[in-house]
Design a protein around this motif. Structure first.
Motif, PDB file in Angstrom:
ATOM      1  N   THR A   1       0.913  -1.337   0.279  1.00 41.76           N
ATOM      2  CA  THR A   1      -0.022  -0.051   0.352  1.00 41.76           C
ATOM      3  C   THR A   1       0.885   1.133   0.298  1.00 41.76           C
ATOM      4  OG1 THR A   1       0.076   0.408   1.994  1.00 41.76           O
ATOM      5  CG2 THR A   1      -2.027  -1.035   1.419  1.00 41.76           C
ATOM      6  N   SER A   2       2.115   1.334   0.514  1.00 41.61           N
ATOM      7  CA  SER A   2       3.297   2.285   0.040  1.00 41.61           C
ATOM      8  C   SER A   2       2.873   2.804  -1.016  1.00 41.61           C
ATOM      9  CB  SER A   2       4.514   1.652   0.932  1.00 41.61           C
ATOM     10  OG  SER A   2       5.525   1.457  -0.250  1.00 41.61           O
ATOM     11  N   ILE A   3       3.264   2.123  -2.222  1.00 43.31           N
ATOM     12  CA  ILE A   3       2.937   2.604  -2.942  1.00 43.31           C
ATOM     13  C   ILE A   3       2.202   4.028  -3.834  1.00 43.31           C
ATOM     14  CG2 ILE A   3       2.988   1.634  -5.683  1.00 43.31           C
ATOM     15  CD1 ILE A   3       3.413  -1.183  -5.301  1.00 43.31           C
ATOM     16  N   GLN A   4       1.138   3.336  -3.059  1.00 44.98           N
ATOM     17  CA  GLN A   4       0.021   4.537  -2.946  1.00 44.98           C
ATOM     18  C   GLN A   4       0.229   5.943  -2.218  1.00 44.98           C
ATOM     19  OE1 GLN A   4      -3.999   4.114  -1.420  1.00 44.98           O
ATOM     20  NE2 GLN A   4      -4.964   3.936  -3.941  1.00 44.98           N
ATOM     21  N   HIS A   5       0.893   5.662  -1.390  1.00 49.80           N
ATOM     22  CA  HIS A   5       0.613   6.653  -0.092  1.00 49.80           C
ATOM     23  C   HIS A   5       2.585   7.596  -1.005  1.00 49.80           C
ATOM     24  CE1 HIS A   5      -1.550   4.343   2.641  1.00 49.80           C
ATOM     25  NE2 HIS A   5      -0.307   3.886   2.506  1.00 49.80           N
ATOM     26  N   ILE A   6       3.019   6.714  -1.162  1.00 44.94           N
ATOM     27  CA  ILE A   6       4.441   7.850  -2.064  1.00 44.94           C
ATOM     28  C   ILE A   6       3.207   8.383  -3.346  1.00 44.94           C
ATOM     29  CG2 ILE A   6       6.492   7.416  -3.680  1.00 44.94           C
ATOM     30  CD1 ILE A   6       6.681   4.855  -1.689  1.00 44.94           C
ATOM     31  N   GLN A   7       2.591   7.969  -3.581  1.00 47.12           N
ATOM     32  CA  GLN A   7       1.660   8.520  -5.153  1.00 47.12           C
ATOM     33  C   GLN A   7       1.511   9.224  -4.718  1.00 47.12           C
ATOM     34  OE1 GLN A   7       0.236   6.434  -8.671  1.00 47.12           O
ATOM     35  NE2 GLN A   7      -1.510   7.883  -8.418  1.00 47.12           N
TER      36      GLN A   7
ATOM     37  N   PHE B   1       6.820   8.673 -13.200  1.00 43.32           N
ATOM     38  CA  PHE B   1       6.791   8.304 -11.510  1.00 43.32           C
ATOM     39  C   PHE B   1       8.820   7.508 -11.236  1.00 43.32           C
ATOM     40  CE2 PHE B   1       6.904   5.077  -8.073  1.00 43.32           C
ATOM     41  CZ  PHE B   1       6.102   5.394  -7.869  1.00 43.32           C
ATOM     42  N   TYR B   2       9.193   7.995 -11.912  1.00 42.56           N
ATOM     43  CA  TYR B   2      10.711   7.589 -11.366  1.00 42.56           C
ATOM     44  C   TYR B   2      11.349   9.316 -11.266  1.00 42.56           C
ATOM     45  CZ  TYR B   2      16.113   7.581 -11.260  1.00 42.56           C
ATOM     46  OH  TYR B   2      17.219   8.293 -11.314  1.00 42.56           O
ATOM     47  N   GLU B   3      11.209  10.357 -11.978  1.00 44.67           N
ATOM     48  CA  GLU B   3      11.133  11.766 -12.138  1.00 44.67           C
ATOM     49  C   GLU B   3      10.637  12.214 -11.029  1.00 44.67           C
ATOM     50  OE1 GLU B   3      11.828  12.755 -17.229  1.00 44.67           O
ATOM     51  OE2 GLU B   3      10.276  13.130 -16.672  1.00 44.67           O
ATOM     52  N   ALA B   4       9.214  12.350 -10.821  1.00 42.61           N
ATOM     53  CA  ALA B   4       8.822  12.308  -9.235  1.00 42.61           C
ATOM     54  C   ALA B   4       9.241  12.246  -8.536  1.00 42.61           C
ATOM     55  CB  ALA B   4       6.981  11.883 -10.227  1.00 42.61           C
ATOM     56  N   ASN B   5       9.445  10.764  -8.140  1.00 41.90           N
ATOM     57  CA  ASN B   5      10.196  10.310  -6.997  1.00 41.90           C
ATOM     58  C   ASN B   5      11.906  11.598  -6.470  1.00 41.90           C
ATOM     59  OD1 ASN B   5       9.783   7.868  -5.636  1.00 41.90           O
ATOM     60  ND2 ASN B   5       8.746   7.604  -7.624  1.00 41.90           N
ATOM     61  N   VAL B   6      12.360  11.446  -7.993  1.00 40.70           N
ATOM     62  CA  VAL B   6      13.964  12.378  -7.450  1.00 40.70           C
ATOM     63  C   VAL B   6      13.352  14.007  -7.004  1.00 40.70           C
ATOM     64  CG1 VAL B   6      15.735  13.628  -9.401  1.00 40.70           C
ATOM     65  CG2 VAL B   6      14.667  10.195  -9.111  1.00 40.70           C
ATOM     66  N   SER B   7      12.540  13.965  -7.524  1.00 38.86           N
ATOM     67  CA  SER B   7      11.887  15.504  -7.962  1.00 38.86           C
ATOM     68  C   SER B   7      11.621  15.339  -6.156  1.00 38.86           C
ATOM     69  CB  SER B   7      11.048  16.153  -8.777  1.00 38.86           C
ATOM     70  OG  SER B   7      10.413  16.825  -8.064  1.00 38.86           O
ATOM     71  N   THR B   8      10.838  14.652  -5.618  1.00 42.60           N
ATOM     72  CA  THR B   8      10.516  14.582  -4.001  1.00 42.60           C
ATOM     73  C   THR B   8      11.368  14.631  -3.422  1.00 42.60           C
ATOM     74  OG1 THR B   8       8.035  13.708  -4.777  1.00 42.60           O
ATOM     75  CG2 THR B   8       8.629  13.717  -2.755  1.00 42.60           C
TER      76      THR B   8
ATOM     77  N   LEU C   1      -5.165   9.177 -10.439  1.00 37.47           N
ATOM     78  CA  LEU C   1      -4.060  10.312 -10.345  1.00 37.47           C
ATOM     79  C   LEU C   1      -3.435  10.870 -10.563  1.00 37.47           C
ATOM     80  CD1 LEU C   1      -5.401   9.469  -6.119  1.00 37.47           C
ATOM     81  CD2 LEU C   1      -6.609  10.490  -7.626  1.00 37.47           C
ATOM     82  N   GLN C   2      -2.777   9.676 -11.703  1.00 38.22           N
ATOM     83  CA  GLN C   2      -1.611  10.042 -12.294  1.00 38.22           C
ATOM     84  C   GLN C   2      -2.473  11.434 -12.919  1.00 38.22           C
ATOM     85  OE1 GLN C   2      -3.439   8.057 -12.963  1.00 38.22           O
ATOM     86  NE2 GLN C   2      -3.461   7.209 -15.591  1.00 38.22           N
TER      87      GLN C   2
ATOM     88  N   PHE D   1       4.082  17.194  -2.835  1.00 38.80           N
ATOM     89  CA  PHE D   1       5.842  17.596  -2.455  1.00 38.80           C
ATOM     90  C   PHE D   1       6.530  18.396  -2.800  1.00 38.80           C
ATOM     91  CE2 PHE D   1       6.029  14.393   1.180  1.00 38.80           C
ATOM     92  CZ  PHE D   1       4.479  15.000   1.910  1.00 38.80           C
ATOM     93  N   SER D   2       6.758  18.321  -4.020  1.00 39.98           N
ATOM     94  CA  SER D   2       7.567  19.654  -4.847  1.00 39.98           C
ATOM     95  C   SER D   2       7.041  19.976  -5.264  1.00 39.98           C
ATOM     96  CB  SER D   2       8.443  18.039  -5.935  1.00 39.98           C
ATOM     97  OG  SER D   2       7.880  17.784  -6.913  1.00 39.98           O
TER      98      SER D   2
END
Length: 439
Positions: free
Chosen positions: A319-325, A409-416, A369-370, A331-332
């Motif tokens: 479920t953390s996948i969703q929390h991360i999204q 998804f990867y770029e959004a993680n990096v930005s966050t 939600l994307q 966040f950024s």
């Protein structure tokens, strides 16, 4: 005989912006929503946040055409003498009107049916695997399936909270309780309370509860000033404990997300057993009790405590996948301090949201939600339409020189992580300054 219109200025309207005296303007007409606030299906928070100002765009975003007739009973008799509509708002309202005429708000296609069938399949598979197999790896796989079922149920709950996914409002509310409270243990009442506030005050550090995660996370150094949360009505204290955790938040972000579900359970109990007015409190509590009956029973069917703990942990990690999204979407993005403003609705949504770019075949995974900006601008629009309206929203942003950010998804993680790291470095400097000063 024609009745002469009565007028007030926007400055006079601003004076009616506190509990017990709430006025708003919609298309230049002034309404007294003081008594209506306690009956408002979306809760009192949106009305409190937008009181004393024009709320036309927000009203259009959250209400179907049938809601307009209810405004007549709230009309004060006054009009705004200095009422103006920005070019951005004109274009936004034109788009909303075109979507309405095309019937897009009512056409849900078969997304709900497919999602419900998928959820049933996931739950049945997870439960069957626990009850019918002795394999450790099958049990762990079932934990993952259960976690993914919770993710998909959350998307359905999110849809039903914004528009009726069932044939009537009554059935819609019943599905919310069954899927949300009974299957996930998270109260739909809590979700509505926080989520409506989030939409109205997107990325306001003191009004948006989705950015208020001290002592663990701070997305902006503005939170270092111990600002007051206007949502929780308490100070977000940036004390030594918060300084320590925030200093390492770019390392702890993913581990915390893996157990983030525990916080959602806690928030559910805090609301349902608080003094705050909660719609359908008894039904919400009953639904939570159902969850805390079947879930522990299912876990108890596992052969030993090692497997039980790992099963729960695996389900939470999935479920953390969703929390991360949820975090990646905001966040950024840009943040601000202060209440939301109804006259720059479109601008604030573009500023505070980030889309996740993905292929069409992955839309089921992200639950719509994307397309976070599209969803924030048109929250009642079924998720099956969000991809097709995306080019229209992008063009409108370009026309008015507003940001339209779409990251993989990867770029959004990096930005966050970069946002969290930047704030962490500032917090770390404050932490070491305090250590050097006080020893």
């Amino acid at each position: 005989m024609e009745v002469k219109k009565k007028y007030i200025t926007q400055e006079e309207l601003k004076k009616h912006n506190k509990p017990g005296d709430l006025w708003i303007s919609i298309q230049g007409k002034v309404y007294n929503v003081t008594d209506w606030a306690n009956q408002h299906p979306g809760g009192d928070i949106p009305l409190l946040n937008l009181s004393g100002q024009d709320a036309t765009d927000a009203f259009i975003a959250f209400h179907p055409g049938t809601a307009w007739k209810h405004l007549d009973n709230l009309f004060t008799g006054y009009h705004l003498i200095d009422f103006e509509v920005s070019e951005v708002s004109k274009d936004y309202r034109r788009l909303a009107s075109e979507f309405t005429k095309a019937g897009m708000f009512e056409k849900k296609e078969h997304t709900v049916i497919y999602s419900l069938c998928f959820v049933v399949f996931l739950f049945v598979s997870a439960i069957s695997g626990v009850l019918c197999s002795d394999s450790f790896w099958v049990h762990m796989g079932c934990g993952g399936l259960l976690g993914f079922a919770w993710v998909q149920v959350t998307y359905l709950g999110h849809d039903s909270g914004h528009y009726n996914i069932m044939t009537s409002r009554g059935f819609n509310n019943l599905v919310q309780i069954l899927t949300g409270n009974c299957l996930t243990g998270i109260s739909i009442a809590w979700w509505k309370w926080t989520h409506n506030a989030h939409h109205i005050a997107c990325n306001s550090l003191d009004y948006d509860p989705d950015l208020q995660h001290l002592p663990f996370f701070a997305v902006s150094t503005s939170l270092f000033k111990s600002i007051t949360s206007c949502f929780y009505d308490r100070e977000l204290t940036f004390d030594p404990v918060a300084k320590f955790f925030v200093s390492y938040q770019h390392y702890t972000f993913y581990p915390v997300m893996c157990v983030g579900r525990i916080n959602l359970f806690l928030q559910t109990f805090l609301l349902l057993f608080s003094n705050r007015k909660v719609p359908n409190r008894a039904m919400n509590i009953l639904g939570i009790l159902v969850f805390w009956t079947w879930f522990p029973l299912l876990v108890s069917c596992l052969p030993n405590w090692t497997e039980r703990v790992l099963f729960v942990l695996v389900s939470f990690i999935v479920t953390s996948i969703q929390h991360i999204q949820f975090c990646l979407n905001h966040f950024s993005a840009n943040v601000y301090v202060g209440p939301p403003k109804g006259d720059n609705w479109f601008e604030k949504q573009t500023s505070g949201t980030i889309d996740i770019s993905c292929s069409a075949w992955m839309d089921w995974f992200h639950g719509g939600l994307q397309f976070q900006l599209e969803h924030h601008l048109f929250p009642r629009l079924p998720r099956c339409h969000l991809r097709r309206i995306s080019p229209l929203v992008r063009d409108l942003c370009k026309k008015h020189n507003l940001p339209y950010r779409s990251l993989t998804f990867y770029e959004a993680n990096v930005s966050t992580i970069k946002t969290l790291r930047d704030a962490a470095m500032q917090a770390r400097n404050l932490l070491w300054d305090a250590v050097n000063t006080h020893g």
